[in-house]
Design a protein around this motif. Sequence first.
Motif, PDB file in Angstrom:
ATOM      1  N   VAL A   6       1.263 -20.597 -33.459  1.00  0.00           N
ATOM      2  CA  VAL A   6       2.714 -20.724 -33.500  1.00  0.00           C
ATOM      3  C   VAL A   6       3.387 -19.371 -33.590  1.00  0.00           C
ATOM      4  CG1 VAL A   6       4.673 -21.573 -34.847  1.00  0.00           C
ATOM      5  CG2 VAL A   6       2.705 -23.045 -34.456  1.00  0.00           C
ATOM      6  N   LYS A  13       4.119 -28.602 -35.316  1.00  0.00           N
ATOM      7  CA  LYS A  13       4.293 -27.149 -35.403  1.00  0.00           C
ATOM      8  C   LYS A  13       2.999 -26.433 -35.778  1.00  0.00           C
ATOM      9  CE  LYS A  13       9.230 -27.482 -36.379  1.00  0.00           C
ATOM     10  NZ  LYS A  13      10.348 -27.099 -37.255  1.00  0.00           N
ATOM     11  N   LYS A  24       1.698 -23.817 -30.269  1.00  0.00           N
ATOM     12  CA  LYS A  24       2.770 -23.677 -29.289  1.00  0.00           C
ATOM     13  C   LYS A  24       2.147 -23.807 -27.907  1.00  0.00           C
ATOM     14  CE  LYS A  24       6.788 -22.601 -27.488  1.00  0.00           C
ATOM     15  NZ  LYS A  24       7.973 -23.459 -27.614  1.00  0.00           N
TER      16      LYS A  24
END
Length: 267
Positions: free
Chosen positions: A71, A59, A62
């Motif tokens: 992200v 995470k 993206k």
Amino acid sequence: MEENTNNNNGSLVNLNERQKNIASLVDQSGTVRVSDLSREFKVSEETIRRDFERLEKRKLIKKIHGGAVRVEKGIEVPFPKRQSKHILEKEMIANTAASYVEDGDIIAIDASSTSVLMTKYIKGKSLTVITNSIGVTLELAHEQDIRLILIGGYLSESSMSLVGNFAERVVQDYHVDKFFFSCLGVDLTRGVSEIHEDQALVKKQILSISDQLFLLVDHSKFGEKSLFRLCDLSIIDYLITDNKVSINTINELNKKGTRTIVGEKSN
């Protein structure tokens, strides 16, 4: 290169140095391209894509087509949330933009929150409106003097717009007097950019068939860069913004040939 200090340190455990540097680059710049990283780190594009896979699982980034983004910017902000941000500034921009619409115009309006706000100021005029926005369509559906053309395609739920190859093909047969649109970022060097390829491709097609281009952007969009470049600032006829943009920025835009207008409140 320094490691990214903004991410959770635990997320960087067991990453190699290249992956840590990629995470740092994404955090600093907001967007990166696979091809650029391949050249910079002297590895194949497939290696960079594998790095992306690992970083996305942590995470830290993206993935998007052709690159990666931070992200918090990787997922398109849902329309209701975008509509509520900087609302006073967007109202001023929308009101001013609508003053450039004249009876008989053929205009195109994108699916941005500012463009949807603009619809209430053009009601009562005699127009043809081309759009891929569900919000714009609903606002103007009962206007008897407005001929409304909804561009077909598949639904992007977050932006409440229609996108895809079909939308692009349909647009190429039209002619537009004035195109009113927004974007994710405006950078004085890189120009106008968008985060999602589907949105960018539809907008690019409309740009190509329009006589005049009106870019509607509040102050928060300046200095932002995203992966998909829409156009140079020099081809924008009017950039309409709010009074929180610095005078130096406005002067620079005017030097590039982009007439910059500060929005005003409606009477």
